[in-house]
Design a protein around this motif. Structure first.
Motif, PDB file in Angstrom:
ATOM      1  N   GLN A  92      21.315  -5.485  -4.069  1.00  0.00           N
ATOM      2  CA  GLN A  92      22.117  -4.510  -3.345  1.00  0.00           C
ATOM      3  C   GLN A  92      21.745  -3.111  -3.842  1.00  0.00           C
ATOM      4  O   GLN A  92      21.259  -2.940  -4.970  1.00  0.00           O
ATOM      5  CB  GLN A  92      23.608  -4.765  -3.545  1.00  0.00           C
ATOM      6  CG  GLN A  92      24.082  -6.111  -3.041  1.00  0.00           C
ATOM      7  CD  GLN A  92      23.989  -6.209  -1.533  1.00  0.00           C
ATOM      8  OE1 GLN A  92      24.204  -5.225  -0.822  1.00  0.00           O
ATOM      9  NE2 GLN A  92      23.664  -7.409  -1.042  1.00  0.00           N
ATOM     10  N   ARG A  93      21.997  -2.111  -3.018  1.00  0.00           N
ATOM     11  CA  ARG A  93      21.672  -0.746  -3.432  1.00  0.00           C
ATOM     12  C   ARG A  93      22.471  -0.331  -4.667  1.00  0.00           C
ATOM     13  O   ARG A  93      21.995   0.431  -5.511  1.00  0.00           O
ATOM     14  CB  ARG A  93      21.920   0.229  -2.279  1.00  0.00           C
ATOM     15  CG  ARG A  93      21.542   1.670  -2.597  1.00  0.00           C
ATOM     16  CD  ARG A  93      21.562   2.510  -1.352  1.00  0.00           C
ATOM     17  NE  ARG A  93      20.491   2.122  -0.453  1.00  0.00           N
ATOM     18  CZ  ARG A  93      19.268   2.640  -0.509  1.00  0.00           C
ATOM     19  NH1 ARG A  93      18.970   3.567  -1.421  1.00  0.00           N
ATOM     20  NH2 ARG A  93      18.341   2.273   0.336  1.00  0.00           N
TER      21      ARG A  93
ATOM     22  N   TRP B  73      12.718  -1.491  -6.212  1.00  0.00           N
ATOM     23  CA  TRP B  73      12.852  -1.053  -4.818  1.00  0.00           C
ATOM     24  C   TRP B  73      12.482  -2.170  -3.856  1.00  0.00           C
ATOM     25  O   TRP B  73      13.133  -2.360  -2.832  1.00  0.00           O
ATOM     26  CB  TRP B  73      11.974   0.174  -4.581  1.00  0.00           C
ATOM     27  CG  TRP B  73      11.853   0.532  -3.136  1.00  0.00           C
ATOM     28  CD1 TRP B  73      10.756   0.419  -2.343  1.00  0.00           C
ATOM     29  CD2 TRP B  73      12.889   1.033  -2.295  1.00  0.00           C
ATOM     30  NE1 TRP B  73      11.026   0.825  -1.072  1.00  0.00           N
ATOM     31  CE2 TRP B  73      12.336   1.213  -1.006  1.00  0.00           C
ATOM     32  CE3 TRP B  73      14.223   1.369  -2.506  1.00  0.00           C
ATOM     33  CZ2 TRP B  73      13.078   1.698   0.052  1.00  0.00           C
ATOM     34  CZ3 TRP B  73      14.957   1.855  -1.439  1.00  0.00           C
ATOM     35  CH2 TRP B  73      14.391   2.015  -0.173  1.00  0.00           C
ATOM     36  N   HIS B  74      11.442  -2.914  -4.170  1.00  0.00           N
ATOM     37  CA  HIS B  74      11.046  -4.031  -3.305  1.00  0.00           C
ATOM     38  C   HIS B  74      12.148  -5.080  -3.243  1.00  0.00           C
ATOM     39  O   HIS B  74      12.363  -5.694  -2.199  1.00  0.00           O
ATOM     40  CB  HIS B  74       9.736  -4.634  -3.810  1.00  0.00           C
ATOM     41  CG  HIS B  74       8.570  -3.709  -3.676  1.00  0.00           C
ATOM     42  ND1 HIS B  74       7.438  -3.802  -4.469  1.00  0.00           N
ATOM     43  CD2 HIS B  74       8.350  -2.655  -2.845  1.00  0.00           C
ATOM     44  CE1 HIS B  74       6.577  -2.855  -4.122  1.00  0.00           C
ATOM     45  NE2 HIS B  74       7.106  -2.149  -3.144  1.00  0.00           N
TER      46      HIS B  74
ATOM     47  N   SER C 153       7.260   3.664 -13.546  1.00  0.00           N
ATOM     48  CA  SER C 153       7.158   3.735 -12.088  1.00  0.00           C
ATOM     49  C   SER C 153       6.878   2.363 -11.496  1.00  0.00           C
ATOM     50  O   SER C 153       7.371   2.024 -10.409  1.00  0.00           O
ATOM     51  CB  SER C 153       6.055   4.726 -11.685  1.00  0.00           C
ATOM     52  OG  SER C 153       4.776   4.267 -12.105  1.00  0.00           O
ATOM     53  N   GLY C 154       6.088   1.541 -12.191  1.00  0.00           N
ATOM     54  CA  GLY C 154       5.850   0.191 -11.704  1.00  0.00           C
ATOM     55  C   GLY C 154       7.120  -0.639 -11.670  1.00  0.00           C
ATOM     56  O   GLY C 154       7.360  -1.397 -10.713  1.00  0.00           O
ATOM     57  N   MET C 155       7.946  -0.479 -12.688  1.00  0.00           N
ATOM     58  CA  MET C 155       9.221  -1.190 -12.715  1.00  0.00           C
ATOM     59  C   MET C 155      10.143  -0.688 -11.599  1.00  0.00           C
ATOM     60  O   MET C 155      10.840  -1.476 -10.953  1.00  0.00           O
ATOM     61  CB  MET C 155       9.884  -0.994 -14.085  1.00  0.00           C
ATOM     62  CG  MET C 155      11.150  -1.795 -14.302  1.00  0.00           C
ATOM     63  SD  MET C 155      11.595  -1.874 -16.066  1.00  0.00           S
ATOM     64  CE  MET C 155      11.482  -0.130 -16.530  1.00  0.00           C
ATOM     65  N   LEU C 156      10.118   0.623 -11.341  1.00  0.00           N
ATOM     66  CA  LEU C 156      10.943   1.196 -10.287  1.00  0.00           C
ATOM     67  C   LEU C 156      10.548   0.641  -8.917  1.00  0.00           C
ATOM     68  O   LEU C 156      11.413   0.303  -8.098  1.00  0.00           O
ATOM     69  CB  LEU C 156      10.806   2.720 -10.299  1.00  0.00           C
ATOM     70  CG  LEU C 156      11.651   3.488  -9.273  1.00  0.00           C
ATOM     71  CD1 LEU C 156      13.130   3.327  -9.570  1.00  0.00           C
ATOM     72  CD2 LEU C 156      11.263   4.953  -9.255  1.00  0.00           C
ATOM     73  N   PHE C 157       9.241   0.526  -8.680  1.00  0.00           N
ATOM     74  CA  PHE C 157       8.785  -0.027  -7.404  1.00  0.00           C
ATOM     75  C   PHE C 157       9.196  -1.493  -7.264  1.00  0.00           C
ATOM     76  O   PHE C 157       9.537  -1.936  -6.167  1.00  0.00           O
ATOM     77  CB  PHE C 157       7.263   0.101  -7.282  1.00  0.00           C
ATOM     78  CG  PHE C 157       6.821   1.384  -6.646  1.00  0.00           C
ATOM     79  CD1 PHE C 157       7.022   1.597  -5.293  1.00  0.00           C
ATOM     80  CD2 PHE C 157       6.212   2.384  -7.372  1.00  0.00           C
ATOM     81  CE1 PHE C 157       6.617   2.777  -4.681  1.00  0.00           C
ATOM     82  CE2 PHE C 157       5.811   3.571  -6.781  1.00  0.00           C
ATOM     83  CZ  PHE C 157       6.017   3.768  -5.432  1.00  0.00           C
ATOM     84  N   GLU C 158       9.162  -2.232  -8.339  1.00  0.00           N
ATOM     85  CA  GLU C 158       9.587  -3.626  -8.276  1.00  0.00           C
ATOM     86  C   GLU C 158      11.061  -3.720  -7.896  1.00  0.00           C
ATOM     87  O   GLU C 158      11.446  -4.546  -7.056  1.00  0.00           O
ATOM     88  CB  GLU C 158       9.333  -4.299  -9.622  1.00  0.00           C
ATOM     89  CG  GLU C 158       9.544  -5.798  -9.603  1.00  0.00           C
ATOM     90  CD  GLU C 158       9.102  -6.462 -10.896  1.00  0.00           C
ATOM     91  OE1 GLU C 158       9.217  -7.701 -10.995  1.00  0.00           O
ATOM     92  OE2 GLU C 158       8.656  -5.731 -11.808  1.00  0.00           O
TER      93      GLU C 158
ATOM     94  N   PRO D 235      10.814   5.797  -1.168  1.00  0.00           N
ATOM     95  CA  PRO D 235      10.339   6.491  -2.371  1.00  0.00           C
ATOM     96  C   PRO D 235       8.917   7.027  -2.254  1.00  0.00           C
ATOM     97  O   PRO D 235       8.425   7.647  -3.198  1.00  0.00           O
ATOM     98  CB  PRO D 235      10.416   5.395  -3.446  1.00  0.00           C
ATOM     99  CG  PRO D 235      10.225   4.125  -2.693  1.00  0.00           C
ATOM    100  CD  PRO D 235      10.872   4.336  -1.352  1.00  0.00           C
ATOM    101  N   THR D 236       8.247   6.783  -1.138  1.00  0.00           N
ATOM    102  CA  THR D 236       6.872   7.264  -0.963  1.00  0.00           C
ATOM    103  C   THR D 236       6.756   8.024   0.350  1.00  0.00           C
ATOM    104  O   THR D 236       7.630   7.950   1.209  1.00  0.00           O
ATOM    105  CB  THR D 236       5.863   6.106  -0.953  1.00  0.00           C
ATOM    106  OG1 THR D 236       6.007   5.362   0.265  1.00  0.00           O
ATOM    107  CG2 THR D 236       6.064   5.188  -2.145  1.00  0.00           C
TER     108      THR D 236
END
Length: 482
Positions: free
Chosen positions: A353-354, A344-345, A337-342, A408-409
């Motif tokens: 890009q998306r 996303w930022h 999840s920490g990697m996912l947030f990185e 995501p939040t």
């Protein structure tokens, strides 16, 4: 084994067991088994109480205000070495200089003598330095008196009394003063007693506590139509939804919020169930709903849900804090999840890009699902239950990757509730449905006006003017939808 039946080992050493009469052995076995069951239940209860005692804002939904002093929060960032305050390149903020034609009074400050030789100076500077001082003059309340004359008809003798013009409030308080009082209690969280003190000390308007309640109900009625239109508008928009405790007549209720891009609406209800959610977003809701994992939201299709990853990270931290077999699972899930947030930022700040996010998530998702599956087989019952629940709603974890504009939040809804939570702590809730209705409407107006950068006082004043004049109030919807 004798006669195909395995002999059960006695609960005591065999030498001691054989000294007990056979008639008493059966009763003793039952007694010992009952005590073992009670001991197991007590051990489970102690373990649950220990886990509850270790809960904090980092591994549960508890607010940070309930944390004890020894709770270890996320380590602070290492010092950057930069000085405090604005950094080089930060846009400078300067107080705006009011144009000369808007200045109340100009006071010329001319030197009398030369600061070097002392010679008398004359003339004027074509471009003097301008120093402006802002001050609020003593508030003088305008009191308009409408004298209603009663005149007697010279023909029939009937008395006829004059009436106030259209738009004149019968409450005795004008639309702006009414709006200021509502802002004091509804937006600035002043108690009714403090609001009465403000009116007396600052506005020079004595006002009783009961009058403040009546003014609140006037404002509630004035914004009723725009608030209802805002609730209808929300039912067609992607929304972040959350709820928190609210007290009405000392009974527990719930304050719900639905936050869209331009409009936020609040309702207070006795339940936090799916019935209130359907009332809030409608039975035919087709947009994406972002929320936590409360049961009420399970009525929405998984393909149109987004679960809050901030809540999930607290669940993963709880797995780690419980220790045992589930700690490794929690560690892996928290790292993912920490990697996912990185990632996303990086998308949010324009680094990625998306399409890049989708490609990387397509590789992360199978590994994340595999970790959840491993968690269902670990020895920790609570960790296994959380993993099973997440596997059931797994498609709702990744909606923000597929659909533009979805976060995501659920932080935006929690931030919208923060003002209401602080209000609740100082007011202890409301005394009835009328007070709760005022809270619903004012929270809706204040939050929506701030989202659209509209002045709240001006909006409330216009709505009160419309109420007194019997005309349509301003809409709360963004201009493209109003």
């Amino acid at each position: 084994m004798e006669d195909g039946v395995m002999r059960q080992e006695p609960p005591l050493p065999r030498e001691l067991w054989e000294q007990i009469p056979a008639a008493s052995q059966a009763a003793l076995r039952v007694l010992i088994e009952s005590y073992e069951q009670r001991l197991g239940a007590l051990e489970a209860e102690v373990a649950a109480l220990k886990e509850q005692l270790q809960q904090n804002s980092q591994n549960s939904s508890r607010p940070p205000s309930t944390d004890r002093s020894q709770v270890k929060r996320t380590p602070p960032r290492a010092p950057s070495g930069r000085q405090r305050g604005a950094q080089p390149g930060h846009p400078r903020y300067e107080r705006t200089v009011v144009p000369l034609e808007q200045v109340t009074e100009v006071i010329a400050c001319k030197p009398v003598r030369c600061r070097r030789c002392g010679k008398t100076l004359q003339g004027s500077d074509a471009q003097p330095l301008r120093h402006q001082v802002r001050e609020v003059p003593p508030v003088v309340v305008e009191v308009l008196e409408y004298q209603l004359h009663r005149l007697v008809c010279g023909q029939c003798g009937r008395t006829t009394c004059g009436t106030v013009p259209a738009g004149v409030p019968l409450s005795g308080y004008g639309p702006r003063l009414t709006s200021i009082v509502a802002l004091c209690t509804g937006a600035y969280r002043l108690s009714k007693r403090m609001t009465a003190s403000f009116c007396r000390e600052v506005l020079s308007v004595p006002m009783a506590l009961g009058e403040i309640c009546r003014v609140e109900q006037i404002v509630t009625q004035a914004v009723e139509a725009p608030v209802q239109a805002a609730r209808s508008y929300v039912q067609s928009q992607a929304a972040n939804v959350d709820e928190t405790t609210w007290w009405e007549q000392m009974r527990r209720g719930y304050l719900w919020v639905a936050v869209t891009q331009w409009v936020s609406v609040f309702v207070i209800r006795a339940s936090r169930g799916a019935k209130v959610l359907r009332e809030l977003v409608g039975d035919a809701y087709r947009a994406v709903l972002t929320s936590d994992r409360a049961r009420a939201y399970n009525t929405q299709p998984l393909q149109r849900r987004q679960l809050c990853w901030a809540h999930l990270r607290r669940d993963f931290q709880a797995m780690i804090d419980r220790g045992g077999a589930g700690a490794e699972v929690g560690t892996r899930l928290l790292a993912d999840s920490g990697m996912l947030f990185e990632w996303w930022h990086w998308v949010r700040d324009g680094t990625w890009q998306r399409a890049t996010l989708r490609r990387y998530v397509s590789g992360l998702r199978p590994a994340f699902r595999e970790t959840l599956a491993a968690g269902t087989r670990c020895g920790c019952l609570k960790t296994a239950a959380t993993c099973r629940e997440l596997l059931k709603v797994e498609p709702a974890l990744w909606t923000f990757v597929r659909i533009e504009g979805i976060e995501p939040t659920n932080n935006v809804a929690e931030r919208a509730l923060r003002h209401a939570v602080q209000w609740r702590k100082t007011s202890y809730g409301t005394e009835g449905t009328a007070g709760s209705h005022f809270v619903e409407n004012l929270l809706t107006v204040v939050a929506t006006c701030r989202q659209q950068e509209r002045p709240v006082l001006a909006y409330l004043t216009q709505c009160c003017q419309a109420l007194y004049a019997g005309t349509e109030p301003l809409s709360l919807l963004p201009q493209t939808h109003s």
